[in-house]
Structures are given as structure tokens and as C-alpha cells.
Design an enzyme around this catalytic site. Structure first.
Site, PDB file in Angstrom:
ATOM      1  N   CYS A   2      24.965  36.556  20.352  1.00  0.00           N
ATOM      2  CA  CYS A   2      24.107  35.751  19.507  1.00  0.00           C
ATOM      3  C   CYS A   2      24.901  35.291  18.287  1.00  0.00           C
ATOM      4  CB  CYS A   2      22.854  36.469  19.004  1.00  0.00           C
ATOM      5  SG  CYS A   2      21.851  37.189  20.301  1.00  0.00           S
ATOM      6  N   ARG A  27      28.687  32.123  21.563  1.00  0.00           N
ATOM      7  CA  ARG A  27      28.198  33.496  21.494  1.00  0.00           C
ATOM      8  C   ARG A  27      26.927  33.715  22.309  1.00  0.00           C
ATOM      9  NH1 ARG A  27      30.713  35.861  16.918  1.00  0.00           N
ATOM     10  NH2 ARG A  27      29.287  37.590  17.018  1.00  0.00           N
ATOM     11  N   TRP A  74      21.704  35.166  22.987  1.00  0.00           N
ATOM     12  CA  TRP A  74      22.069  35.691  24.304  1.00  0.00           C
ATOM     13  C   TRP A  74      21.116  36.859  24.526  1.00  0.00           C
ATOM     14  CZ3 TRP A  74      23.953  40.296  26.455  1.00  0.00           C
ATOM     15  CH2 TRP A  74      24.446  40.184  27.762  1.00  0.00           C
ATOM     16  N   ASN A  98      21.538  39.781  15.507  1.00  0.00           N
ATOM     17  CA  ASN A  98      22.543  39.855  16.575  1.00  0.00           C
ATOM     18  C   ASN A  98      22.780  41.330  16.858  1.00  0.00           C
ATOM     19  OD1 ASN A  98      24.815  39.691  18.204  1.00  0.00           O
ATOM     20  ND2 ASN A  98      26.206  39.359  16.481  1.00  0.00           N
ATOM     21  N   GLY A  99      22.729  41.729  18.133  1.00  0.00           N
ATOM     22  CA  GLY A  99      22.994  43.130  18.455  1.00  0.00           C
ATOM     23  C   GLY A  99      21.787  43.784  19.107  1.00  0.00           C
ATOM     24  N   GLU A 480      41.285  39.288  39.090  1.00  0.00           N
ATOM     25  CA  GLU A 480      41.002  38.218  38.134  1.00  0.00           C
ATOM     26  C   GLU A 480      40.514  36.965  38.881  1.00  0.00           C
ATOM     27  OE1 GLU A 480      40.425  37.448  35.247  1.00  0.00           O
ATOM     28  OE2 GLU A 480      41.081  35.398  34.871  1.00  0.00           O
ATOM     29  N   LYS A 484      36.967  35.177  38.224  1.00  0.00           N
ATOM     30  CA  LYS A 484      36.866  33.765  37.821  1.00  0.00           C
ATOM     31  C   LYS A 484      35.899  33.023  38.732  1.00  0.00           C
ATOM     32  CE  LYS A 484      38.216  33.555  34.868  1.00  0.00           C
ATOM     33  NZ  LYS A 484      38.850  34.223  33.768  1.00  0.00           N
ATOM     34  N   GLU A 487      32.114  34.189  38.299  1.00  0.00           N
ATOM     35  CA  GLU A 487      31.409  33.876  37.051  1.00  0.00           C
ATOM     36  C   GLU A 487      31.047  32.400  36.911  1.00  0.00           C
ATOM     37  OE1 GLU A 487      33.468  34.496  33.264  1.00  0.00           O
ATOM     38  OE2 GLU A 487      35.361  34.338  34.306  1.00  0.00           O
ATOM     39  N   HIS A 503      41.082  49.987  54.769  1.00  0.00           N
ATOM     40  CA  HIS A 503      40.346  51.230  54.485  1.00  0.00           C
ATOM     41  C   HIS A 503      38.856  50.974  54.265  1.00  0.00           C
ATOM     42  CE1 HIS A 503      44.049  53.502  54.364  1.00  0.00           C
ATOM     43  NE2 HIS A 503      44.561  52.561  53.578  1.00  0.00           N
ATOM     44  N   LYS A 603      30.520  33.694  25.470  1.00  0.00           N
ATOM     45  CA  LYS A 603      31.967  33.750  25.269  1.00  0.00           C
ATOM     46  C   LYS A 603      32.388  35.004  24.515  1.00  0.00           C
ATOM     47  CE  LYS A 603      36.084  31.979  25.487  1.00  0.00           C
ATOM     48  NZ  LYS A 603      36.723  32.165  26.792  1.00  0.00           N
TER      49      LYS A 603
HETATM   50  C1  F6R Z   1      36.144  36.178  32.035  1.00  0.00           C
HETATM   51  C2  F6R Z   1      36.037  36.425  30.609  1.00  0.00           C
HETATM   52  C3  F6R Z   1      35.609  37.783  30.165  1.00  0.00           C
HETATM   53  C4  F6R Z   1      36.409  38.202  28.926  1.00  0.00           C
HETATM   54  C5  F6R Z   1      35.896  39.542  28.392  1.00  0.00           C
HETATM   55  C6  F6R Z   1      36.704  40.017  27.192  1.00  0.00           C
HETATM   56  O1  F6R Z   1      36.583  34.883  32.287  1.00  0.00           O
HETATM   57  O2  F6R Z   1      36.264  35.568  29.810  1.00  0.00           O
HETATM   58  O3  F6R Z   1      35.733  38.725  31.183  1.00  0.00           O
HETATM   59  O4  F6R Z   1      37.757  38.291  29.276  1.00  0.00           O
HETATM   60  O5  F6R Z   1      34.551  39.422  28.027  1.00  0.00           O
HETATM   61  O6  F6R Z   1      36.624  39.104  26.151  1.00  0.00           O
HETATM   62  P1  F6R Z   1      37.642  39.148  24.950  1.00  0.00           P
HETATM   63  O7  F6R Z   1      38.995  38.819  25.496  1.00  0.00           O
HETATM   64  O8  F6R Z   1      37.158  38.119  23.981  1.00  0.00           O
HETATM   65  O9  F6R Z   1      37.611  40.536  24.401  1.00  0.00           O
END
Ligand code: F6R
Length: 608
Positions: A2, A27, A74, A98-99, A480, A484, A487, A503, A603
Site C-alpha cells: 500500500c 506498492r 494492496w 499500510n501494513g 526464476e 516469471k 506471475e 524422481h 512491486k
Molecule cells: C518477481 C519479483 C518478486 C521480487 C520479490 C523481492 O518478478 O519481482 O519476486 O523479486 O518480491 O522484491 P525485492 O527485490 O524488492 O526485495
């Protein structure tokens, strides 16, 4: 998560609050709202959905007043509806939060028993109700009522409140979630970060853990947890006021993928002397020769960067490394040693899980370092050493350029560790650094596969499940790749160590399950190709990523392939990240999902 913004201005503040919220949408973006005080009266506008929905509401029903707060949400408690959107309010006070308030259920019950009427399902609403309770039943002044209320709430949060009848007052508190106070000329600002305040001021005071503050146009009084007045320094923020643009790309993610040759080069230049081809780390970095153990922790994509770096620290520096996800690290009895170091990786520098793991490691006397993209972030400020990356603002929710820049910084730290520990010779260092210096060019070459990857993505978009496999440094990259894809395209995907398929997961293989095989032509190539043959023998569809020679040596029967430039074996994940990202990107655009703001995500993840 948020985003919070507050302004004590000279004119109507709602338009500026909306502009600030736009910079905070990373956020959270499932609902938003603004409240103001106009001639003593509180009023608010809220809307579910993206900020554009709130803008439309406010165009129809504008909100006046020189004092206001705004919020982009959020959701944690309660669905993203208008009723659950912030600000939450009573007739006396309007609050953004926020929180998470951990004891909200008992507080809510207590307030209901005392006659309070709640309209939302949120934990946040207990805050205005509690403040109102102290204002009305105990005749407290606003600051006293606010302080009494926050003392009752457990959890990690940031709050901002404005009050009816108070045109020159905003009160805020920080406990676990960041807050920055901005100083203007006869105006005052409040934001979740300095970036949100950059269009208004660069004079910033950060609140410390447990601080709360009474803000008026003439200035701010800050109090610590115990209510003692404290001084916190005013700093000059380097956050840019410019809005980050897409530069002709359809999405921020596409722009950020294409920026990688440049930002990776910038990050390399921070750590590499191009003439001597040696590494120069920031002053005060770890004493690697004395270090007996390195604990690396992070979340999501940053965690996978950490996992890749484990292979580098072990190979080049023979340094015992353990990597754990930040949300789990604290629940273990990690055998920290007096000569141990802890390294945290975070793009935003605000991730609550990572920050909590950092504080835990610090409490065990570990020297704390952070690989970070936002130098003014909480994680940066709480670390002993910062290893900055030069990715620039990353707007797309899926991390791309931050990942490759994190890998570059981690590779440089591992090389420096190898030299300090006498494992790498100067010649070894020069050779690895030489290979690193080639990565920006290799990234540019890798980007040329865009067209063919887009075509493959049309088929991938039809799948319901996808596996990614790799060995060695390609194993974390497989995870990874799966992250990607899931998400942003919402297709279920998993990353496995190639040798692990037989396995268990091989039972899933049929003609409908594509398997992305990440196989640079390294020492593991033949074994990975054997694993690919095993799945093809069972009707599986293999998408092979390798260099030209690798593709030639891999044999027949492969469903499809993506050619990657030949790279140094250990540094291959930096280059192979590009096709991994493009495949996810084009699969998502084919499916028509919201690439930059995928559902349910944000983000910056500031809740645990
Ligand atoms: C995936 C992604 C998340 C962040 C994770 C950590 O594409 O962006 O998995 O990598 O939330 O975020 P930071 O790097 O900001 O601590």
C-alpha cells in the site's frame, strides 16, 4: 504494501495527492482513495480498481481542501471493494494505513462492544475508530488520541491521519513500514517513500522505527516510541521527479528487458576497473579473508539471484554459503558464527520479509551487506555495507533488469572474495572480469531472438502447465523462469533441477506439457540433454535454450529451440535471463494479461 501520501498545502491538494499516488502505484493497485479537510469538514472519494478509476470518480465529484491524505491499496484484510478502500473514517478522523494490525480482531470487538459501527472488513478501520474512541470518550486532543491508539495496536504498519476541524494538522506513525516526511516552502508532505514526494520536495526526514510525528505547515515534531520528542536529520533525496516513461515500448516490462545491456554495463562499471580488469568493491566491504561463512537471503527473483551466486562464491572463493528465503530464515536456528557475514538482496529495499531477516541476522552480530537498487531504502539504511546496482527505476512488477544487475554485483563480490581468500589468481580475476565485460554485448545479441520467441510464445500460451529445468547455475534460473511465467501469464509453471525430473515430476510429462530446457554448452550439457531425451521419449515437448553449437549437438526430435549467444559457463545465467524473460513476456501479451500490473501482486512487498 500500500502507498501513503499526505499533503498540508496552500491550495486544493487532491490533484497533487493523485500525482503522488501515481508514483506509489507500484506498492499496490487494487483500490485507491483520497480524503481532505475543507473548511473543517472531512470528505473522501474512493474507488475499487486501478488509480484511473479513482481519477474518473474525482473528475465527476472533485474534492477541495488544502489538507489531505491518499492511499493506493494492496488488499490484506477484505476484498478490494470501495467499502474496503482507504481512507477509513469516522466523522472525527480519516486514516490511511499500510501494513497489518495483528490484534485488529480483538480491538474491533472491544470497539463494537462500546458502540462503534464498522463499515469495512479491513484491519485498518480499527485505527480511526480507536482514535475517535479516545477523542470522544476521554476528550483527548488529536495527538494524544492518535498516540493512545497506536500504543494499542500490534503489528507492522504506517499510518497517516487528518482530523475534522483541523486544517493545519496531519499525524503519522511508523512501525515496520517506511514513511518519509517532506519539507516544502510553507507546505509539508508525507509519503511511503521519497520517490513519491520527488515532484514536491527533495528535503526529506525519514522516521525511525517506532516514531510518530505531528506535522503542521510550519514544521514537524517527531516523537519516539515512548513519546519523547526526538530530532531526526533532514536529508537531500536524490530521487528523480521525472515520471518514468515506456520509451515507445508497449509495456514497462518490455522497456526494462531491453534496457539490460545498458544497465548491466552501468552496474559493471561500478565494480570493475576496465583497464586492469580487476574488481574494486566499495570501502568497508567484508574482510573476505577472515569471513568463515556467508548467509544470503532475499525473496522471489532476488532470492534466485542469491542462489545463483552461491555457485560463484563456492567455486571462486571456496566460501561456505547458505541461501534461504527471507520469510523462512528467522524461523531456523541458523548457526551464525562470530566471523560470519550476511548479505541481503532487494530491488526495492523495502521488502518486509527481507528487512526482518536482516534485523534478525544483525541481532546475532553478523556484519550486514545489501545488494540494493534503491539507495535510500530501509534495507540500505539498516545495512553496514551497500553494494548498489545501477538498474534505475524498475516499474514492471516482474523483476527483470534488477535481476541481471543483481547477478553482476554478486559476481563481482564473489570474484573479490576469491582474490581476498587466495583462491583466484590475478590472472583468473582478469579472465572472469573479461567475460563479465562481454555480457552487455551478449545481452544485446540475446535480445535479437525476440521475434522467434514471440512465435514460440503463441504455443506456450495454450499450455496449462510448464516445467523449466536446468543444472548447476541454470537450476536457479529454471526456477526464476517458472516464477516469471506464472506471475505475468498466470500459467502454472515449476522450475526443477534437471536431474530431479526422474524422481517424480516426469510423471507429469505428456504431449501437452512443454518443458523449457536451459542448457548452456557447459560441463553439465550432456547430462541435461540426456534428461531432455528422457522426457522426449515419453512424448514430452522440449523447448531447448542453448548456443548454436549446443543446439547442433543436442540431437533430433526437439519440439523447438531458442539460440543464445555463446557465453562464459559460470556467467551464463546473466545472458540466459533474457530469453527466459521474453518468453514470459510474450506468453503474457499473447494471453492479454496485465503485464506490468499482474493480478494480486505489488512491486514492493511491505507486509510479512
Ligand atoms: C518477481 C519479483 C518478486 C521480487 C520479490 C523481492 O518478478 O519481482 O519476486 O523479486 O518480491 O522484491 P525485492 O527485490 O524488492 O526485495
Amino acid at each position: 504494501m500500500c502507498g501513503i501520501i499526505g499533503i498540508l498545502g496552500k491550495n486544493d491538494v487532491a490533484p497533487s495527492i493523485l500525482a503522488g499516488l501515481k508514483r506509489l502505484e507500484y506498492r499496490g493497485y487494487d483500490s485507491a482513495g483520497v480524503a481532505t479537510v475543507m473548511t473543517g469538514q472531512l470528505d473522501r472519494r474512493r474507488a475499487p480498481g486501478k488509480l484511473s478509476a479513482l481519477e474518473a470518480v474525482m473528475e465527476e465529484r472533485p474534492l477541495g481542501g488544502p489538507t489531505g491524505i491518499g492511499h493506493t491499496r494492496w488488499a490484506t484484510h477484505g476484498a478490494p471493494t470501495k467499502t474496503n478502500a482507504h481512507p477509513h473514517a469516522t466523522e472525527r478522523v480519516s486514516v490511511v494505513h499500510n501494513g497489518i494490525i495483528e490484534n485488529f480482531a480483538e480491538l474491533r470487538q472491544e470497539l463494537i462492544d462500546n458502540g462503534a459501527v464498522f463499515e469495512s472488513e479491513t484491519d485498518a478501520e480499527v485505527c480511526p475508530q480507536l482514535i475517535t474512541h479516545y477523542l470522544e470518550t476521554q476528550n483527548c486532543a488529536p495527538a494524544e488520541a492518535f498516540h493512545n491508539a497506536i500504543k494499542r495496536m500490534r503489528g507492522a504498519f504506517a499510518f497517516a491521519a487528518i482530523f475534522s476541524g483541523e486544517d493545519d494538522l496531519m499525524i503519522c506513525a511508523r512501525k515496520g513500514s517506511p514513511l518519509a516526511i517532506g519539507h516544502g516552502d510553507g507546505e509539508m508532505y508525507l509519503g511511503s517513500d521519497a520517490y513519491a514526494l520527488a515532484p514536491f520536495t527533495n528535503r526529506i526526514t525519514y522516521l525511525d522505527e517506532g516514531d510518530w510525528a505531528v506535522i503542521r505547515r510550519a514544521g514537524v515534531d517527531i516523537f519516539d516510541n515512548g513519546g519523547k520528542k526526538v530530532l531526526r536529520p533532514e536529508t537531500i533525496s536524490s530521487a528523480s521527479a521525472g515520471i518514468v516513461e515506456k520509451d515507445g515500448h508497449r509495456h514497462f516490462m518490455a522497456k526494462e528487458i531491453h534496457e539490460q545491456p545498458e544497465v548491466v554495463a552501468h552496474t559493471i562499471s561500478r565494480y570493475v576497473d576496465p583497464v586492469s580488469k580487476t574488481i574494486k568493491l566499495p570501502d568497508g566491504a567484508f574482510d573476505f579473508a577472515a569471513l568463515d561463512r556467508l548467509t544470503i537471503s532475499a525473496c522471489g527473483t532476488a532470492f534466485y539471484a542469491g542462489q545463483i551466486s552461491k555457485y560463484w562464491f563456492e567455486r571462486w572463493a571456496k566460501l561456505p554459503v547458505e541461501v534461504d528465503i527471507a520469510s523462512e530464515l528467522r524461523y531456523r536456528d541458523v548457526p551464525y558464527t562470530p566471523n560470519g557475514g550476511a548479505l541481503f538482496i532487494s530491488q526495492s529495499g523495502e521488502t518486509a520479509d527481507t528487512l526482518a531477516a536482516l534485523r534478525d541476522a544483525k541481532s546475532y552480530g553478523q556484519k550486514i551487506a545489501a545488494v540494493i537498487n534503491v539507495p535510500e531504502s530501509s534495507i540500505a539504511r539498516e545495512s553496514d555495507i551497500i553494494f548498489p546496482i545501477a538498474a534505475g527505476p524498475e516499474v514492471g512488477v516482474a523483476s527483470t533488469k534488477a535481476f541481471t544487475c543483481q547477478l553482476v554485483a554478486l559476481a563481482c563480490i564473489a570474484i573479490a572474495a576469491g582474490r581476498a581468500r587466495g583462491i583466484l589468481t590475478l590472472q583468473d580475476e582478469i579472465e572472469i572480469v573479461g567475460a563479465l565485460l562481454e555480457t552487455p554485448r551478449k545481452l544485446s545479441e540475446a535480445l535479437k531472438a525476440s521475434g522467434s520467441i514471440e512465435k514460440i510464445a503463441h504455443d506456450i500460451a495454450k499450455a496449462e502447465d510448464i516445467l523449466y529445468i536446468g543444472r548447476g547455475v541454470s537450476y536457479p534460473l529454471a526456477m526464476e523462469g517458472a516464477l516469471k511465467l506464472k506471475e505475468i501469464s498466470y500459467i502454472h509453471a515449476e522450475g526443477y533441477a534437471a536431474g530431479e525430473l526422474k524422481h517424480g515430476p516426469i510423471a507429469l510429462i505428456d504431449e501437452n506439457l512443454p518443458v523449457v530446457v536451459i542448457a548452456p554448452l557447459d560441463a553439465h550439457f550432456e547430462k541435461t540433454v540426456s534428461n531432455m531425451q528422457e522426457l522426449m521419449a515419453r512424448g514430452g515437448k522440449a523447448l531447448l535454450m542453448s548456443c548454436k553449437k549446443g543446439l547442433q549437438q543436442a540431437g533430433d526430435g526437439i519440439w523447438t529451440s531458442i539460440e543464445i549467444p555463446e557465453t562464459d559457463n559460470m556467467l551464463a545465467p546473466i545472458v540466459y535471463a533474457v530469453p527466459i524473460q521474453l518468453l514470459a513476456y510474450f506468453t503474457a501479451t499473447t494471453k492479454g494479461t496485465d503485464v506490468d500490473q499482474p493480478r494480486n501482486l505489488a512491486k514492493s512487498v511491505t507486509v510479512e
